[in-house]
Structures are given as structure tokens and as C-alpha cells.
Design an enzyme around this catalytic site. Structure first.
Site, PDB file in Angstrom:
ATOM      1  CB  SER A 152      -0.964  -0.030   1.184  1.00 22.50           C
ATOM      2  OG  SER A 152      -1.942   0.979   1.080  1.00 22.50           O
ATOM      3  CG  ASP A 306      -2.921   4.348  -1.153  1.00 19.50           C
ATOM      4  OD1 ASP A 306      -3.771   4.201  -2.047  1.00 19.50           O
ATOM      5  OD2 ASP A 306      -2.776   3.537  -0.216  1.00 19.50           O
ATOM      6  CG  ASP A 308      -2.816  -0.194  -2.322  1.00 21.01           C
ATOM      7  OD1 ASP A 308      -2.781   0.954  -1.828  1.00 21.01           O
ATOM      8  OD2 ASP A 308      -3.384  -1.150  -1.759  1.00 21.01           O
ATOM      9  CG  ASP A 310      -5.877   0.776  -0.326  1.00 20.22           C
ATOM     10  OD1 ASP A 310      -5.105   1.756  -0.339  1.00 20.22           O
ATOM     11  OD2 ASP A 310      -5.772  -0.164   0.492  1.00 20.22           O
TER      12      ASP A 310
END
Length: 563
Positions: A152, A306, A308, A310
């Protein structure tokens, strides 16, 4: 020696990756030659096993059992597949996605090889794509589990391994969500039972590659979350060197947002994240390039994902702050999207609609839900809890995570959240207003809710335990001049919440602080909130009062931590 030489040698012999095997061998040679730094490094790498918990795996890349590497991933995959086979039988199916971090693609392929050899179907997303697409694919394809290889918003030296369960494994409201107890402990026990990497069967082929149809299906789910037609809004968009850039830009284009300016330096995936100290929109300076571009093109809003994708963050023009742009807090975005979702649920006549947020997030969403005649729920931190709330139509946590379409993605989704926020901003612009005006409306209706964290990042993890111990032993007697009247040790649990490591303090004035260790980073976080009534419609005065109170609360909390 502070490590067992034989254990280290056995690890090297069992490591399937020549690079990490050579890395550990070089450290061993140096340590045996008297290099103290190498000895300390090895001791840390072999201090234990990277534990598989409710966030899956996350840690520094490198060789050794306390790092993210192919050996650890293969064992983790073997443990997961053993649990799936036991619960479902042969023919279980797993969706496997990955981001663009170092090692991510290889870890995904290793997982697929283990799944196929264990008698399962491995459905591999071949391109580096956002986490929400993997989460979407799990329920969309009716798979039994999903794995997303990502860390992430962690620093570039990290990677991670998220696990979701659905299909025939979880069939209640948590179907398609990240794992929670007891699944995490069950998988970890199965991982520990794996004797060696060499003992894990791995297929050389047999996994299925998911094509462009999956992404098209995701677009077909997300784009209709807002009405069609061209929209007047000038957007600056950054993907923070992650995998969300092209997906986010295409969703905006299909939804009618054609005036989009990309932060070129951050648009393409780059696992080194060269333009930011931390690839997290929450961190100071992360939006500097976006703000510079926004000023140059006279933008209406900055949208940020961000790495990734999410998470969703936003900034808006604000002449009262230095530089003319202000990043909205996670709670402010949560309130805006929550008000939007509540109105939509009421308009659609959704039966049993629920708004939910993590307990460390603002109390404003509860007031919004009540005003619309809807139910509100608090949960523990993390979308593994938020997304499994029965009847959920919107959920969020202050760390920039939002779920605006729980039936489509049982997790936070920065793509759909940014789209919904852009639509709200376009509506406000069409009416000659801004998102700041919409926030003022909420303050007038419910009181000014102001939040700000105290975040302490540490190198020495013992400081986190010490800070929590100090709070439990000594408490906090007052904050911002108001006596503390409620103290709750969240580790004791309650009828509404499972136990978690945290402390909550509430003052007579209604100010609140919740302190807890981060579940994914070496941080101790204290979530501070004050609620100030708006007198005579003067929101600006209420904001000024709240800012002073927040500063005082934060100072009192820092003193109480004693670290």
C-alpha cells in the site's frame, strides 16, 4: 552469537531465490568475521517469523524469516491453500493481484504456483493494478479467496500480502472482505506447519490469466456511481508513483471529467517513489507537486491516490492558508462522502441502510446518519471490520479509506471514492460553491467537528509499548482545561467492539482522544477530536476555537505519553 548459525545456514539452503540466499550468506560471512553490524542485522532477520495476522503479511524486503521474500511468501501461500482445501475441498479458486513494488509480480506467481499444485484454480491478474480491482474480482468472479501483493503506502523497502475470503468460505456480510479472526490464526498455524520451502509443491504452469474484461467489468461497476454527462471541474490527479494512475484517469474520463491534469512526475509506477519521502498522501509534502501544478493551471480540486489506489485524498483552494491550497482531512472527506451517501440511500429508499466508521474516526458521521434517519455503527480500525457491517451503504476510516460501493468492493476503494468526491465538487461548483461551503453546511447542522492526530513514528518499537503502558498506568486527568470524565481501555472489549490495543479518554467538554499502535507501520497514533457549537452562524469563529482546543488537547496527550 545472537543468532543460530545452523538455522541461518538451513535458511540459505532452502531459499528458492539466489539473490536473497546470497544476501544472507554475505551477512553470515561478515558476522562470523566479527562485523557487529552484520551480526545485528542477522539477529533481527532471524528474531522470529514475519507473523501472518489480520493485515496478512507486511514487512521489509530481504532474506530471512522476519522479512518479505519468496521463501516467506511460498510458505504463506502453502498455509492459505491448506486452509482453503480443508474448508472447500479441491477446486477452490483464488484471485491473485499485485502492485508494482519490488518483488510483487514474483510473489504473485509463486502464490499461483502453490495454488495450482494444491489442487486449486489460480486466477492471476497479470498487470500491476489497484488493490480495489482485486477486491472487486473476488466477489465478481465468485472466487473463494483473493490475494493482493502490496504494501500500500509503506516505504519502498517494504512489501506485503493481503488476503480476502469469500465464495464458499465466508457467506455472511463479510463475504469478500479481508480476513478477521479466527481465519488469521488458522492460516498462521497452517503456515507454521510447513516444514520447508522445498517441501511445498509448486506447479510450473496451469494458472489462468485474467484479461482486460475484468478491468472493463470494474469500470462498468464504478463509472455509473455518478450521473453521466460532461462535468465542469478542473482536476489535478496524482497516483503517487503507484498503479492507480491510468485506472483513475480512465474512470474520470468515462464519467465526463475531461479537464484532468496529471502530475507527470508521479503518474507512472515507480517502486522507488523518488519524489516523496513516504508514498502516502497523509504525509507532509506528499502533495507538494500536485499543489504546484494546481496553482499553475488554476485547478478546482486535487485528487490523490496512494500507491495501490485503495485510498483517496483531496485538496481544495483556500485563500486563508499559505500557498492557497488546503488538504482536506480524512474525516472531512468522510463527512462529505457520508452526507452524499446518506442522501442517496434515502432517495433510493434503501431498507436498513447503515453508515459506519472506525472508532478512531470522527463522531460526525453518526450525527449525519441520525439526521437522515439511518443507522450508524462504530467498528474497530480497518476495513476488514468496516466492510462487513450488515446493511452498509458507506463506510470510512480517517486514514483516507472510503467504501462508497460496498456491494461492488468490500474494501476501501480510492478510485470510486475520488469519483464520488469529484462529482460532489462539480455539483458545488455548478451552484457557485465549493467543498469548503459543504463542510460549513455540516458544521452549521451538527456542530464543528475538528480532528487532528498525534503521530509518533519510532525506530525503537518498545517506545510504542511504553507509551501505551504510561497511558494505562497514569491516564490523562484533563485535556484543554477540561477534566477527563470517561476512560475506556479498549483492550477489554465491549458488547459492540472486540478487544483491541487502545485507550479512549473523553473530557467533560466532549473532547476525545483515542490512542493506539498502528497495525501496519512503526507508529503510535493518537486521534484527537473536539466538537464546537457554531454560534450565530459564525463557522469561522468555531473553527478558530476548535484549532486552539485541538492544539491544547494534543499537547496534553504528548505529555501523558511520556516518550
Amino acid at each position: 552469537m545472537s543468532f543460530d548459525v545452523d538455522v541461518v545456514k538451513a535458511w540459505i539452503a532452502d531459499d528458492p531465490d539466489a539473490t536473497t540466499a546470497a544476501e544472507v550468506q554475505a551477512l553470515l560471512d561478515a558476522a562470523l568475521a566479527g562485523d557487529a553490524a552484520a551480526e545485528a542485522d542477522l539477529a533481527d532477520r532471524f528474531s522470529g517469523v514475519l507473523e501472518f495476522g489480520t493485515a496478512g503479511l507486511r514487512g521489509h524486503l530481504g532474506g530471512g524469516p522476519n522479512r518479505m521474500n519468496r521463501a516467506v511468501v511460498i510458505k504463506a501461500a502453502a498455509g492459505l491453500m491448506a486452509v482453503l482445501r480443508e474448508r472447500v475441498g479441491e477446486g477452490f479458486s483464488v484471485v491473485i493481484g499485485h502492485d508494482a513494488r519490488y518483488g510483487s509480480e514474483q510473489f504473485a506467481l509463486d502464490t499461483a504456483a502453490v495454488a495450482v499444485a494444491a489442487g486449486g484454480r489460480a486466477l492471476v491478474i497479470p498487470d500491476a493494478l489497484p488493490t480495489p480491482i482485486t477486491a472487486f474480482a473476488l466477489n465478481h468472479l465468485n472466487a473463494d479467496a483473493a490475494v493482493m501483493v502490496t504494501a500500500s503506502h509503506n516505504p519502498p523497502e517494504d512489501n506485503g500480502y493481503k488476503v480476502y475470503l469469500g465464495g464458499r468460505v465466508v457467506t455472511d456480510a463479510g463475504r469478500g472482505a479481508q480476513i478477521v479472526p479466527p481465519f488469521d490464526a488458522e492460516i498462521f498455524a497452517a503456515i507454521q506447519a510447513v516444514e520447508s520451502v522445498a517441501s511445498v509443491p509448486r506447479a510450473e504452469s496451469g494458472w489462468e490469466l485474467l484479461g482486460a474484461d475484468l478491468v472493463e467489468d470494474y469500470y462498468s461497476r464504478v463509472v455509473p456511481l455518478v450521473p453521466g454527462g460532461e462535468k465542469d471541474l478542473r482536476i489535478v490527479l496524482t497516483s503517487m508513483h503507484g498503479v492507480g494512475g491510468d485506472t483513475m484517469a480512465e474512470v474520470l474520463r468515462r464519467a465526463g471529467f475531461t479537464d484532468v491534469h496529471l502530475v507527470a512526475e508521479q503518474h507512472s509506477p515507480d517502486p522507488d517513489f523518488p519524489t516523496v519521502a513516504f508514498p502516502n498522501p497523509e504525509e507532509a509534502g506528499a502533495l507538494d507537486l500536485s499543489m504546484a501544478l494546481a496553482r499553475s493551471v488554476d485547478a478546482d480540486i486535487i485528487l490523490a491516490n496512494d500507491p495501490d489506489a485503495d485510498r483517496c485524498s483531496a485538496a481544495v483552494p483556500d485563500a486563508s492558508v499559505e500557498g492557497g491550497w488546503r488538504q482536506l482531512t480524512g474525516d472531512e472527506v468522510g463527512a462529505l462522502l457520508g452526507e452524499q451517501a446518506a442522501a442517496l440511500a434515502v432517495e433510493a429508499g434503501v431498507e436498513g441502510a447503515v453508515l459506519a466508521n472506525s472508532i478512531v474516526s470522527s463522531r460526525l458521521l453518526a450525527r449525519i446518519a441520525a439526521a437522515h434517519g439511518l443507522t450508524h455503527r462504530n467498528t474497530l480500525t480497518g476495513f476488514k471490520w468496516i466492510s462487513r457491517v450488515e446493511g452498509l451503504v458507506f463506510g470510512y476510516e480517517e486514514a483516507l479509506g472510503y467504501c462508497v460501493d460496498p456491494q461492488g468492493v468490500k474494501d476501501k476503494d480510492g478510485i470510486s471514492a475520488c469519483l464520488r468526491l469529484a462529482y460532489l465538487a462539480s455539483q458545488q461548483k455548478a451552484a457557485g460553491r465549493s467543498l469548503l461551503d459543504a463542510l460549513d453546511d455540516l458544521a452549521l447542522a451538527h456542530g464543528l467537528h475538528a480532528t487532528s492526530p498525534v503521530t509518533i513514528r519510532v525506530e525503537d518499537l518498545s517506545l510504542i509499548a511504553q507509551g501505551m503502558a504510561n497511558l494505562r498506568a497514569n491516564g490523562i486527568t484533563s485535556m484543554a482545561g477540561s477534566p477527563v470524565v470517561t476512560v475506556v481501555d479498549l483492550a477489554e472489549g465491549s458488547a459492540d467492539l472486540p478487544p483491541t490495543d487502545g485507550m479512549m479518554f473523553v473530557t467533560e467538554a466532549g473532547d476525545r482522544v483515542i490512542a493506539r499502535p498502528s497495525g501496519t507501520e512503526p507508529k503510535l497514533k493518537c486521534y484527537c477530536e473536539v466538537i464546537v457549537p457554531v454560534v450565530d452562524g459564525n463557522v469561522a469563529a468555531a473553527r478558530a476555537t476548535a484549532a486552539e482546543r485541538l492544539d491544547a488537547v494534543k499537547a496534553d496527550v504528548k505529555a501523558a505519553l511520556g516518550i
